[in-house]
Design a protein around this motif. Structure first.
Motif, PDB file in Angstrom:
ATOM      1  N   LEU A  75       0.827  -1.198   0.000  1.00 33.83           N
ATOM      2  CA  LEU A  75       0.000   0.000   0.000  1.00 33.83           C
ATOM      3  C   LEU A  75       0.867   1.256   0.000  1.00 33.83           C
ATOM      4  CD1 LEU A  75      -2.889  -0.728   2.555  1.00 33.83           C
ATOM      5  CD2 LEU A  75      -2.988  -0.771   0.059  1.00 33.83           C
ATOM      6  N   PRO A  76       0.416   2.327  -0.649  1.00 35.87           N
ATOM      7  CA  PRO A  76       1.166   3.591  -0.594  1.00 35.87           C
ATOM      8  C   PRO A  76       1.100   4.196   0.798  1.00 35.87           C
ATOM      9  CG  PRO A  76      -0.934   3.909  -1.715  1.00 35.87           C
ATOM     10  CD  PRO A  76      -0.797   2.436  -1.490  1.00 35.87           C
ATOM     11  N   ALA A  77       1.973   5.164   1.065  1.00 34.20           N
ATOM     12  CA  ALA A  77       2.086   5.754   2.400  1.00 34.20           C
ATOM     13  C   ALA A  77       0.777   6.355   2.889  1.00 34.20           C
ATOM     14  CB  ALA A  77       3.188   6.815   2.390  1.00 34.20           C
ATOM     15  N   ASN A  78      -0.001   6.979   1.982  1.00 35.21           N
ATOM     16  CA  ASN A  78      -1.219   7.676   2.412  1.00 35.21           C
ATOM     17  C   ASN A  78      -2.380   6.739   2.719  1.00 35.21           C
ATOM     18  OD1 ASN A  78      -1.575   6.950  -0.261  1.00 35.21           O
ATOM     19  ND2 ASN A  78      -2.734   8.796  -0.804  1.00 35.21           N
ATOM     20  N   GLU A  79      -2.194   5.429   2.532  1.00 35.74           N
ATOM     21  CA  GLU A  79      -3.260   4.476   2.841  1.00 35.74           C
ATOM     22  C   GLU A  79      -2.910   3.561   4.004  1.00 35.74           C
ATOM     23  OE1 GLU A  79      -4.587   2.368  -0.623  1.00 35.74           O
ATOM     24  OE2 GLU A  79      -4.588   4.169  -1.898  1.00 35.74           O
ATOM     25  N   ARG A  80      -1.910   3.924   4.784  1.00 41.19           N
ATOM     26  CA  ARG A  80      -1.407   3.007   5.823  1.00 41.19           C
ATOM     27  C   ARG A  80      -1.861   3.341   7.234  1.00 41.19           C
ATOM     28  NH1 ARG A  80       4.053  -0.038   4.644  1.00 41.19           N
ATOM     29  NH2 ARG A  80       3.767  -0.363   2.403  1.00 41.19           N
ATOM     30  N   ASP A  81      -2.491   4.474   7.453  1.00 40.67           N
ATOM     31  CA  ASP A  81      -2.925   4.876   8.785  1.00 40.67           C
ATOM     32  C   ASP A  81      -1.743   4.985   9.751  1.00 40.67           C
ATOM     33  OD1 ASP A  81      -4.729   5.762  10.610  1.00 40.67           O
ATOM     34  OD2 ASP A  81      -5.633   3.822  11.039  1.00 40.67           O
ATOM     35  N   VAL A  82      -0.662   5.591   9.251  1.00 36.09           N
ATOM     36  CA  VAL A  82       0.483   5.913  10.097  1.00 36.09           C
ATOM     37  C   VAL A  82       0.815   7.393   9.890  1.00 36.09           C
ATOM     38  CG1 VAL A  82       1.430   3.580   9.960  1.00 36.09           C
ATOM     39  CG2 VAL A  82       2.242   5.330   8.359  1.00 36.09           C
TER      40      VAL A  82
END
Length: 352
Positions: A75-82
């Motif tokens: 998953l890309p960074a903006n979809e990781r909930d971090v």
């Protein structure tokens, strides 16, 4: 209201290569929800690569990464909930503190009024209430760091990532801000993964420390466990410095051993088997005395007064030992003959 959603983190046989170079070798680890875990190690050990893979800024060559039980490997960074707090803080210089904190909220679709209210709450959370009108250039380094933490927390991530967050601060401010970060994490109960090369920092903030070396986990455990029971000479020396000496375990019974180092014998708690071994001795675990006392004979090579303690380098027949002594009123000068004995804490038998 900022609602924390503490998530777990799992690496399953993760490997990362850059061309012919393998940065991470078959990494497997689990981070429990609501804990602060530090990735610690020297430059090039793989800790930052591990954090970047968790953030989605790098993808593993093989293996899986799970956050809150969900496979996020590709998953890309903006979809990781971090959310990530960068070493440089990465604040927009033309925006006020409030605008910096609200930026991510508005970018994710939250209405401007709600974003500003939540940003104000975030600033209050990190002790910057009433300072939202200030530009980053009008804030101290510690205040900028707190704005960066607030900006990350208001997004309510499952995991907060901190990449060398205190490296731009002076020593005294680092001590204060690391305490603030730890207090905030314990108060809110969020999951945090913290990268640093500073052993004192790791010991001060962590529930658990993962020490990395050459892309692998060298040892993992609670701060006290790593400091008092290092598994190898590398861990012993890296976690707070240690003298690693050849020794002989001459007795071993019921979790207690008797070791011999040259002419000095010492009893300590250990499950080591009889035979040749190595002894990790912290500089502060050595008692330095007059030449006629019982102990390991030595000669002071260097003596340095540092206010609250004296540091010595002492030459012995098992090597040169680094000693820290808090008896500043009875210092031993260079070229003095001395004897060394061991205290009861700060000593461990280690393998290899």
């Amino acid at each position: 209201m900022i609602n924390v959603k503490a998530g777990s983190v799992t690496f399953q046989n993760v490997r990362k290569t850059f061309g012919a170079f393998t940065a991470i070798h078959d990494l497997s680890l689990t981070i429990e929800p609501g804990t602060l875990v530090t990735l610690l190690g020297p430059s090039g050990c793989g800790k930052t690569t591990t954090l970047r893979m968790l953030a989605g800024l790098e993808h593993p060559t093989s293996g899986k990464i799970l956050i809150g039980g969900k496979d996020v490997t590709m998953l890309p960074a903006n979809e990781r909930d971090v959310s990530m707090v960068f070493q440089s803080y990465a604040l927009f210089p033309h925006m006020t503190s409030l605008e910096n904190v609200a930026y991510g909220l508005q970018s994710s679709g939250l209405a401007k009024k709600e974003a500003r209210e939540k940003a104000e709450e975030g600033l209050k959370l990190v002790g910057l209430a009433g300072m939202g009108h200030r530009l980053p250039a009008e804030l101290s380094g510690g205040q900028q760091q707190r704005v960066a933490v607030a900006r990350a927390l208001v997004l309510e991530p499952q995991v907060l990532l901190l990449d060398e967050p205190l490296s731009n601060l002076d020593a005294r401010l680092r001590r204060r801000v690391r305490t603030e970060i730890r207090d905030l994490q314990q108060r809110l109960g969020f999951t945090a993964v913290y990268v640093t090369h500073d052993q004192d920092e790791a010991l001060a903030v962590s529930d658990r420390i993962i020490v990395m070396k050459d892309g692998e986990i060298a040892q993992s455990g609670a701060p006290r466990e790593l400091y008092e029971a290092p598994a190898s000479p590398f861990i012993a020396d890296f976690m707070g410095e240690a003298n690693v000496l050849p020794c002989e375990v001459i007795q071993s019974d019921a979790g207690e051993v008797l070791v011999r180092v040259s002419n000095l014998e010492h009893r300590l708690q250990s499950k080591a088997a009889q035979g040749p071994a190595k002894l990790a001795v912290r500089p502060g675990a050595i008692r330095i005395g007059a030449p006629h006392a019982a102990g390991l004979r030595g000669r002071v090579l260097h003596s340095a007064y540092l206010g609250g303690h004296v540091e010595y380098e002492v030459e012995t027949d098992v090597g040169t030992l680094f000693v820290i002594d808090h008896d500043v009123d009875h210092a031993h000068a260079a070229a003095s003959d001395v004897t060394l004995a061991f205290k009861n804490r700060g000593i461990a038998v280690i393998s290899g």
